[in-house]
Design an enzyme around this catalytic site. Structure first.
Site, PDB file in Angstrom:
ATOM      1  NE  ARG A 125     -22.240  -1.413  -7.426  1.00 11.71           N
ATOM      2  CZ  ARG A 125     -23.272  -2.188  -7.252  1.00 11.71           C
ATOM      3  NH1 ARG A 125     -23.122  -3.435  -6.847  1.00 11.71           N
ATOM      4  NH2 ARG A 125     -24.502  -1.769  -7.446  1.00 11.71           N
ATOM      5  CG  ASP A 172     -27.845   4.720  -4.179  1.00  6.72           C
ATOM      6  OD1 ASP A 172     -28.428   4.233  -5.167  1.00  6.72           O
ATOM      7  OD2 ASP A 172     -26.733   4.328  -3.790  1.00  6.72           O
ATOM      8  CE  LYS A 185     -25.457   3.822 -10.462  1.00  8.54           C
ATOM      9  NZ  LYS A 185     -24.412   4.796 -10.099  1.00  8.54           N
TER      10      LYS A 185
HETATM   11  O1  MRU Z   1     -23.028   3.603  -8.100  1.00  5.94           O
HETATM   12  P1  MRU Z   1     -23.529   2.355  -7.411  1.00  5.94           P
HETATM   13  O2  MRU Z   1     -23.177   1.101  -8.154  1.00  5.94           O
HETATM   14  O3  MRU Z   1     -23.117   2.311  -5.965  1.00  5.94           O
HETATM   15  O4  MRU Z   1     -25.085   2.530  -7.465  1.00  5.94           O
HETATM   16  C1  MRU Z   1     -25.884   1.539  -6.865  1.00  5.94           C
HETATM   17  C2  MRU Z   1     -27.323   1.735  -7.047  1.00  5.94           C
HETATM   18  O5  MRU Z   1     -27.793   2.734  -7.544  1.00  5.94           O
HETATM   19  C3  MRU Z   1     -28.203   0.705  -6.462  1.00  5.94           C
HETATM   20  O6  MRU Z   1     -29.354   0.566  -7.216  1.00  5.94           O
HETATM   21  C4  MRU Z   1     -28.555   1.139  -5.034  1.00  5.94           C
HETATM   22  O7  MRU Z   1     -27.395   1.442  -4.323  1.00  5.94           O
HETATM   23  C5  MRU Z   1     -29.299   0.131  -4.313  1.00  5.94           C
HETATM   24  S1  MRU Z   1     -28.247  -1.225  -3.835  1.00  5.94           S
HETATM   25  C6  MRU Z   1     -29.260  -2.355  -3.066  1.00  5.94           C
END
Ligand code: MRU
Length: 351
Positions: free
Chosen positions: A48, A241, A252
């Site tokens: 992830r 993201d 997130k």
């Molecule tokens: O659901 P996830 O664990 O993939 O979410 C990740 C996040 O929200 C991170 O903050 C984001 O991807 C940035 S990673 C450098």
């Protein structure tokens, strides 16, 4: 367990990922030899974090090409479309798949299957190193900004979710900033928000801070106001993201709440992400698809049911922070403080 593991490894035959669902207490490595397996590794969150999802997808494309008996561009497009369905919000997934397809389009007619595969593998291998260089630039821009606000003061910094090496490969984005400031001797303490329901903050960020010897406390999302009101935090850095043209940022779930509280109490709040996380095809955050994950993740914790059997849950995995609530957006090309569509486009395009 306190060592810097490699979250992703390609050995020429298979892709090996550390199962991030098991960290920090167990180190389990899972290997994949086909595009279906890679798709499930992203969907089920073995892997992830926006950049690492993108890199995983690149090796998914490598495996798709490797396994085709008689390669065709049509089959590769199909594999790419399939990979893109694994998770909808992190744009890095679609971005890397499209870059792999662009490379294919340029060379498909001209090169043998073997040469094409070599080319795609070498392209994929290069991307993590490139991100490391970009992340270092971002860390330096952020550090200059902190110095301009706070001078030589040792700082209390905060982050949410996980944006370190587990999410990015060699060096993190927002957590890369914190690590860099720590290396320069400017970090007093870090607050890592635990990030319900998947606990990326409590499990992964706390683990990375431990590996790097950075003093930290894990907090619950409900403590945001307590932290700011009591002036425990000097600045906040989060990842992203997807950042759209007007600067609205999907990250997130909880990020937007944190930004609103930070603005209320006058705490500088920045999003840190490489240009591969920008989606200039969307005008505002309202157009971003937010992933809704299974209800069970909220109704329990670490596989244990907490809520009554009858209860339902709503589990948006991300939220959108309005650009008005950001003090700045940092990418490898610079820091955008006056967040307008014009400035976002100019900075991302490197003008
Ligand atoms: O659901 P996830 O664990 O993939 O979410 C990740 C996040 O929200 C991170 O903050 C984001 O991807 C940035 S990673 C450098």
């Amino acid at each position: 367990m306190t060592r810097k593991v490699r979250p992703l490894e390609w050995d020429g035959e298979k892709l090996t990922l550390i199962d991030q669902r098991k960290l920090p207490h167990e180190e389990v490595f899972l290997s994949y030899t086909d595009v279906e397996g890679v798709h499930s590794s992203i969907k089920d969150m073995v892997v992830r974090g926006a950049p690492l999802i993108g890199f995983t997808a690149l090796y998914g494309m490598v495996l798709a090409l490797k396994n085709l008996k008689s390669p065709s561009l049509k089959e590769m497009v199909k594999a790419g479309e399939f990979l893109k369905t694994a998770r909808p919000t992190a744009v890095n997934l679609a971005y890397e798949v499209d870059r792999a397809l662009d490379l294919m389009k340029d060379y498909f007619e001209k090169e043998s299957h073997e040469d094409l595969l070599k080319r795609l593998i070498s392209f994929s291998n290069d991307q993590m190193e490139l991100l490391k260089q970009n992340n270092l630039s971002m860390a330096k821009y952020a550090f200059d900004e902190l110095k301009s606000i706070y001078g030589d003061k040792k700082l209390n910094l905060m982050t949410l979710c996980n944006t370190g090496f587990l999410a990015c490969g060699p060096m993190g984005t927002a957590l890369g900033v914190i690590e860099y400031a720590h290396e320069q001797g400017f970090v007093n303490h870090v607050y890592a928000s635990e990030t319900r329901p998947y606990l990326q903050g409590g499990r992964l960020t706390a683990y990375e801070l431990t590996v790097n010897g950075i003093p930290h406390s894990v907090t619950v999302e409900g403590a945001f106001s307590y932290l700011m009101k009591n002036q425990l935090v000097d600045a906040i850095f989060i990842g992203a993201d997807r950042i759209v043209k007007n600067g609205d940022t999907a990250n997130k779930v909880g990020s937007s709440t944190l930004a609103i509280v930070a603005k209320h109490y006058g705490v500088p709040f920045y999003t840190v992400a490489p240009t591969s996380t920008f989606d200039l095809s969307l005008e505002t955050g309202a157009e971003i698809e937010i992933e809704l994950r299974p209800e069970e993740e909220v109704l329990g914790a670490m596989g244990q049911r907490i809520c009554p059997r009858e209860s339902r849950a709503l589990n948006p995995s991300f939220d959108v922070t309005d650009h008005e609530h950001l003090s700045g957006i940092i990418c490898e090309n610079g820091l955008i403080k006056n967040i307008t569509p014009e400035n976002v486009v100019k900075t991302v395009e490197g003008e």
